[in-house]
Each structure stands twice: as C-alpha cells, then as structure tokens.
Design a protein around this motif. Structure first.
Motif, PDB file in Angstrom:
ATOM      1  N   ASP A 567       0.807  -1.216   0.000  1.00 35.40           N
ATOM      2  CA  ASP A 567       0.000   0.000   0.000  1.00 35.40           C
ATOM      3  C   ASP A 567       0.844   1.272   0.000  1.00 35.40           C
ATOM      4  O   ASP A 567       0.339   2.366   0.251  1.00 35.40           O
ATOM      5  CB  ASP A 567      -0.936   0.007   1.204  1.00 35.40           C
ATOM      6  N   LYS A 569       3.071   4.514  -1.183  1.00 35.69           N
ATOM      7  CA  LYS A 569       2.937   5.521  -2.242  1.00 35.69           C
ATOM      8  C   LYS A 569       4.313   5.642  -2.900  1.00 35.69           C
ATOM      9  O   LYS A 569       5.263   6.118  -2.281  1.00 35.69           O
ATOM     10  CB  LYS A 569       2.486   6.853  -1.657  1.00 35.69           C
ATOM     11  N   THR A 570       4.413   5.209  -4.121  1.00 39.09           N
ATOM     12  CA  THR A 570       5.718   5.156  -4.779  1.00 39.09           C
ATOM     13  C   THR A 570       5.692   5.826  -6.143  1.00 39.09           C
ATOM     14  O   THR A 570       4.638   5.929  -6.791  1.00 39.09           O
ATOM     15  CB  THR A 570       6.205   3.710  -4.960  1.00 39.09           C
ATOM     16  N   GLU A 622       9.741   5.753  -2.394  1.00 34.69           N
ATOM     17  CA  GLU A 622       8.534   5.804  -1.577  1.00 34.69           C
ATOM     18  C   GLU A 622       8.378   7.214  -1.014  1.00 34.69           C
ATOM     19  O   GLU A 622       9.304   7.755  -0.403  1.00 34.69           O
ATOM     20  CB  GLU A 622       8.615   4.790  -0.434  1.00 34.69           C
ATOM     21  N   SER A 624       5.865  10.182   1.158  1.00 35.16           N
ATOM     22  CA  SER A 624       5.123  10.129   2.416  1.00 35.16           C
ATOM     23  C   SER A 624       3.643  10.404   2.276  1.00 35.16           C
ATOM     24  O   SER A 624       2.855  10.010   3.150  1.00 35.16           O
ATOM     25  CB  SER A 624       5.728  11.133   3.405  1.00 35.16           C
ATOM     26  N   GLU A 625       3.214  11.094   1.223  1.00 36.58           N
ATOM     27  CA  GLU A 625       1.795  11.439   1.117  1.00 36.58           C
ATOM     28  C   GLU A 625       1.414  11.659  -0.328  1.00 36.58           C
ATOM     29  O   GLU A 625       2.265  11.724  -1.223  1.00 36.58           O
ATOM     30  CB  GLU A 625       1.507  12.691   1.938  1.00 36.58           C
ATOM     31  N   THR A 626       0.107  11.759  -0.546  1.00 38.88           N
ATOM     32  CA  THR A 626      -0.398  11.990  -1.888  1.00 38.88           C
ATOM     33  C   THR A 626      -0.145  13.433  -2.306  1.00 38.88           C
ATOM     34  O   THR A 626       0.199  14.287  -1.489  1.00 38.88           O
ATOM     35  CB  THR A 626      -1.899  11.681  -1.961  1.00 38.88           C
ATOM     36  N   TRP A 629       4.548  15.485  -6.663  1.00 38.12           N
ATOM     37  CA  TRP A 629       5.950  15.411  -6.237  1.00 38.12           C
ATOM     38  C   TRP A 629       6.859  15.749  -7.420  1.00 38.12           C
ATOM     39  O   TRP A 629       6.526  15.458  -8.573  1.00 38.12           O
ATOM     40  CB  TRP A 629       6.290  14.021  -5.696  1.00 38.12           C
ATOM     41  N   ASP A 652       2.023  12.915 -10.182  1.00 39.01           N
ATOM     42  CA  ASP A 652       0.903  12.989  -9.242  1.00 39.01           C
ATOM     43  C   ASP A 652       0.756  11.648  -8.546  1.00 39.01           C
ATOM     44  O   ASP A 652       0.588  10.605  -9.194  1.00 39.01           O
ATOM     45  CB  ASP A 652      -0.391  13.351  -9.974  1.00 39.01           C
ATOM     46  N   VAL A 653       0.829  11.669  -7.222  1.00 44.33           N
ATOM     47  CA  VAL A 653       0.721  10.460  -6.423  1.00 44.33           C
ATOM     48  C   VAL A 653      -0.658  10.429  -5.774  1.00 44.33           C
ATOM     49  O   VAL A 653      -1.056  11.388  -5.096  1.00 44.33           O
ATOM     50  CB  VAL A 653       1.814  10.417  -5.336  1.00 44.33           C
ATOM     51  N   LYS A 654      -1.374   9.331  -6.000  1.00 50.20           N
ATOM     52  CA  LYS A 654      -2.745   9.217  -5.470  1.00 50.20           C
ATOM     53  C   LYS A 654      -2.824   8.112  -4.429  1.00 50.20           C
ATOM     54  O   LYS A 654      -2.017   7.208  -4.408  1.00 50.20           O
ATOM     55  CB  LYS A 654      -3.719   8.934  -6.609  1.00 50.20           C
TER      56      LYS A 654
END
Length: 654
Positions: A567, A569-570, A622, A624-626, A629, A652-654
């Motif tokens: 799970d 965020k990468t 990895e 830390s949050e959506t 970046w 964009d990290v979701k």
C-alpha cells in the motif's frame, strides 16, 4: 515517468603536452668527442646543461669558460619543450636542425622562465644563426604573448632544407621551463616535435639506409594485421603505398580518417589523446579512439607513464606500490611511477546524516549504510529496510552540525525522540544516555554554540520489539525555531575515497561509515569478527571488519533497495546514462560512480535525496503522502564531481 538526459559538470583534465620522451646522461660517461656526434639523427635534439651558475640572464651562461663545449650533463628532447622544475641556478643550450614539412613562411614562438632566446640560421651553418625571438625575463609555461619579442617575424623556409637553430636558456631560481612552438602553412601554433628535428652533428647527413629486417618485419606485421582486420585486399608490394611519404601507409590513413595525400596530418592528433598520428601508427593504437583499451586512461597518458595503451588490465595495477591504482593516479593528476606522488583526495561531504544499520541491539552485525538526510523515522512495526528484521536492530547516525547563527554564542536545544534505546553524542561527549526498553519519549540536551563552529553529532537507537520510532530535532532557543538540518548538517560521503580521518585512528571517515565503524570514535583497535582481526588490520587488508570478506572492489552494498509495502505511495524515476560532459567531452560508463535522485513537494525545494548505483537507470522512491511530487537527477563521477541537477519533472501520487 522519465527524466531527460543529463550531463556531468566538467572535471579536472590532465593535459599531457605531446609525447615527450626525456632521457639524460652524465657527460663524464661519454668519450671526449661525443658532445658533437659524427652524424645527425632524426627525431630528437640534444640539450646541454651547465650547472651551479648564478643569475637569470643568458649572458650568465654564455660568458662562462665551459660554455658551450663542456656541459655538466647532456640530455635528449623529442620536442622543444623542457619539462618543468629541473632545479635552479643552471643554464641550458639546445642546438640542432629544423626541417619544415612544406615550403613557406613560418612564425616561431618561445616561452620560458627565466630568460630564453631562439636563434635560427638561414642554412645548416651555425655561423648564420641570429636571434629571432626571446623571453627577456620570464613567462608562464606555454604563455607566448606576455612580450612582443616572444614571436618572430615570418621566416621563409624550404621543405628540402635543414636549418641550424639554438635555444639558449638561463634559470635563476623558482620555476624553470622553456618551450618553442611554430605555425606555418596549413597549421596553427603547436610545439615543435621530433618529426621536424635532427641532432646537431659534424655532418647534417641523416641515416637514410634501407629498412632493417626487424623494421620491415614490424611494418609488415602491422600492415597485415590492419588489412586483415578491415577485410582489405592483400597486396604484395613492399614497402606499402605511401603517396604523401609521411611514414603512414595509405590504407592506415584511410581507415583512421586521415588524408593519404597530406603529409602534415602525420603530426596531427584528431582523437585528442596526446599522441600524434605517426606515434599511434607505430604503437598500434587507434587514431579514432583516445582510449584504445577503454581502461579510463588516454593512450598518450599510458605511453607517457610507460604503460600499455592496448592492455586494459594495467589501469587497476599499482606501478609504484603507493596504495593507489594507475587509474586513480591518472584521475588525480599524480604520477603512477612515483611513490612520492600520492593523490590528495578532497573531503567529500553529503547533506544531512549518514545512517548505519545493524542487526542486534548492540550493533552486533553490520547490515548497510545509507544517506538518510534528516533523522525522522516512524517504522511502526515494520523494518527500516528490506532484508532487516522489524525487531532487534540498531542504528547509528553520524554528521557534523554547523550552527546557522552569524555571530556570538547561541543556546541550542537537541531533542531526541525515540522508542526504546537512545543515545546522543555531541563532540564525542555522551549527553543523552537512555539505553533501555521504553515507549516513545523525549530526551533534551542544551548547549551554547559559537557561530560557524561545527560540532560532531552522533545519535544511536536500538529497537527491541513492537513499534520503532526515531527523530532528532535541534531548536534555536532564542527564536524557538527548529533548525533546517539538511542545510546545517553534513556527513562524509560513504562512497567517496576521501582520506579525511576525523578521529585520527588511521581509517578514513568514508571507509568507516561504509563498513559499519564509527567515524568520530577511535575504534581501530577494536575487533568485530571471530578471527581476532582488528578494524585497522581489516582496513589495511581490504577486508570487511565484520565478515572479513574482500571489499577492495566495493562488494559491500550501500543503500540496498528496499521493497515498499503493497500500500506504499511510490514513484518510479527513470533516466538515461549520459554520454558526454557539459563541455562536450566524452563520458564513459566506467567514469560514472553513482546517481542522486532529488525530490520534494515543490519544484524549487527538492529537500530529499537518495543515491542510486551506477548500474541503474531507474529507481522506485517511496513518498510520504499523496499530491504532486517533483524529481531531478544528478550524476557523480569517479572523481566525486557532481553534475547539475537535470530538468525537474513531476508526478501525481494518489
């Protein structure tokens, strides 16, 4: 997501001027008549040294009774370029013949320290020699425009004639050198090399005897090898066709991009490896490849250092047994043939703290080192990196903190927040000692620090079981503001070859960090293995101090790639290995030491970074949050030069 191609910053380039061979011999070892040979020889000239003479003017040499027939020493030059720093209080005389490659007007240039004169005759007779260029006091090496007298007027020369010349030189003290260059029809200014030089002799006749059996065999072998490799038709005639009579047979010139109808290209150096084409032909190297054996050392440098430019294995050898390979010495600009010249490796630092990870509560078995930046980790019940346990591990973070205030002394508050064991050392003093199982808590330490005076900071933490948490913050008590540790803390780059040794225990900081030792505590005598081998003995033998495995080639893995949980965020960042530096010079893969991936949540503030080994072209990071970046990549070469960052890209990290 892909990052655009990046190029390294240009690093130091070691220039080798031509292919100078340098030989000296004591005149007392020669028979009385040897000072003037019977027959002129091509490819070199003699230089006569007159020692223990005061003054820096040529007349201080020419007025002596031993000048010119009784020198103290005789040497040979294969180009008109005296190597620097022979000594002080001496004079030198070079005399011989110059034969130009084509007929036309030539301009001569001299540089030297101290007074240097160039005399040229209108024939092969010394009696007609007149001064045509000079350095009246001193100039820098290869500085030809300090004085107007350093350049001659146009000199009309015939390609079928030899012209007598003299270089008269006087050294007083300090630096010493001289160089003679020329420019002429079809070529710009260059040092006069042996292709146009002949020794001074009682007769100017050059040995034009037929090629010896050995010479014919050598030429035939090289012709057969090249023609066979290139699939050219076999021709029986010998010597092989050489239309411009420059000593390079036509097939070789064509294969190497030269003109078989232009004799001047025999002295050219199209691939910039400091060897003329004629030299490359004789040696067997390629004119189209500056590093024929691809070992990181240019052909000309290998030849000058008496190495084999066709043998890649000699780059890893240590010819002078000083602990540095031939390649290390070339990159550092020191001689691989002199144990007295040792590379001075500059201290290489990285931003933030370096973390060392161990299995066991008491740093029992070293696992890996990585650049952590700030100490701010919440591993919960997980593992700090792939391959390590989630319980029963310990970590040591090391760095040097420089107070950011600009004057006077300011009190700073160090806040250590951990789960289970915690220790903090400032300038080697243990100021927090809370080495016990306990739930998350804080320990504080206050100290007054002077502006600009760095202190070493080491934080240690062990995890017993359950949740794992570690954080270090530093506050300025006058403002109650947290200090930006990424801009105030730095640590030795664990992947560098720096010789910095903060604890003076005989082991460089970078090596200690890389292999699980303390950079700020003298631990050379300690033993971390079952064989009784001390840390210092392991370092001196190129062994891992814990496992005693051979680590000379860098077998210890630094920054092992963690496997993110499902799970996580990468973002996977990919890039293309650069082939050139920013100044256009070629960059081989063997010159790339590592990459750095910078990232953050603002394009102008990429505060985090992770390294990547030179064999990678992508890395999964990895976050830390959506949200959005931003990422950029730099390259670090084997001399620890780091390039500018690449263009910033986003994901964009979701």
């Amino acid at each position: 997501m892909s990052i655009a191609k990046i190029s390294l910053l240009s690093g130091a380039v070691i220039l080798i001027s031509g292919c100078q061979s340098w030989h000296t011999r004591n005149i007392e070892d020669l028979p009385p008549t040897a000072a003037i040979p019977e027959t002129s020889e091509p490819g070199k000239v003699q230089v006569y040294f007159f020692d223990s003479l005061d003054g820096g003017d040529v007349i201080d040499m020419t007025s002596q009774p031993q000048y010119p027939d009784n020198p103290d020493e005789v040497g040979e030059l294969t180009q008109l370029d005296l190597p620097k720093d022979r000594g002080g209080r001496y004079g030198a005389l070079v005399r011989g013949y110059i034969q130009p490659p084509v007929s036309g007007d030539y301009t001569f240039y001299v540089s030297g320290d101290d007074e240097t004169q160039l005399h040229l005759s209108s024939s092969n007779s010394p009696s007609g020699a007149v001064e045509i260029a000079s350095v009246p006091s001193y100039s820098g090496q290869y500085e030809f425009d300090k004085f107007s007298s350093q350049a001659s007027g146009p000199q009309r020369l015939d390609a079928n004639s030899k012209y007598y010349f003299e270089v008269r030189f006087k050294e007083g003290g300090g630096s010493d050198h001289f160089t003679v260059a020329w420019e002429g029809p079809g070529f710009t200014r260059q040092i006069i090399d042996g292709s146009y030089l002949h020794t001074y002799a009682k007769t100017t006749t050059v040995d034009d005897s037929p090629v010896s059996d050995e010479g014919a065999y050598s030429l035939g072998y090289r012709v057969g090898f090249l023609d066979g490799r290139e699939g050219l038709a076999f021709k029986q005639e010998f010597p092989p066709l050489d239309q411009d009579q420059d000593g390079l047979y036509d097939n070789w010139e064509v294969v190497n991009g030269l003109n078989p109808n232009d004799a001047s290209d025999a002295t050219s150096d199209p691939d910039g490896d400091f060897l003329a084409a004629a030299d490359e032909f004789l040696i067997g190297t390629s004119e189209g490849n500056p590093d024929s054996d691809n070992d990181g050392i240019p052909d000309g440098a290998e030849f000058a250092f008496e190495m084999n430019p066709l043998d890649a294995t000699d780059a890893a050898l240590d010819a002078d047994n000083d602990g540095y390979s031939n390649l290390d010495e070339y990159l550092a600009g020191t001689s691989p043939n002199s144990a007295e010249e040792v590379p001075v490796v500059e201290d290489v630092m990285v931003a933030g703290f370096t973390g060392q990870y161990y299995n066991g509560r008491e740093f029992d078995q070293f696992f890996a080192t990585r650049e952590d930046g700030v100490i701010d980790f919440d591993w919960d019940r997980g593992s700090p990196m792939n391959g390590m346990p989630s319980d029963e591990f310990s970590v040591r973070w090391s760095g040097s903190f420089t107070p950011p205030h600009t004057s006077g002394a300011v009190r700073y508050k160090f806040i250590v927040r951990t789960n289970d064991g915690a220790r903090l050392y400032v300038n080697g003093e243990r100021v927090v000692d809370d080495w016990r199982d306990a739930r998350e808590r804080e320990n504080h330490y206050y100290t007054d620090l002077n502006a600009g005076e760095p202190v070493t900071v080491v934080m240690e933490n062990y995890e017993g079981s359950g949740s794992a948490f570690a954080r270090l913050t530093i506050e300025d008590t006058t403002t109650d503001q947290q200090v930006d540790l990424m801009n105030t803390v730095q640590s030795p780059d664990p992947m560098s070859t720096s010789t910095q040794d903060t604890d003076s225990d005989g082991i460089p900081d970078s090596w200690e960090l890389r292999y699980g030792l303390s950079a700020y505590v003298a631990d050379a005598s300690l033993v971390n293995n079952t064989s009784g081998i001390s840390n210092l003995e392991a370092y001196q033998s190129g062994l891992d101090p814990y496992t005693l495995e051979d680590v000379e080639g860098g077998s210890v893995i630094v920054d092992p790639e963690p496997v993110p949980p499902p799970d996580a965020k990468t973002v996977t960042v990919s890039w293309t290995a650069p082939g050139t530096r920013t100044d256009g010079q070629g960059l081989s893969l063997s010159e790339i030491k590592s990459y750095k991936i910078y990232y953050g949540q603002s394009a102008g503030n990429l505060t985090s970074s992770v390294p990547a080994s030179s064999d990678l072209t992508e890395k999964t990071i990895e976050v830390s949050e959506t949200g959005t970046w931003y990422f950029a990549v730099s390259v670090v070469d084997t001399k620890n030069n780091e390039s500018d960052k690449s263009d910033v890209v986003s994901a964009d990290v979701k």
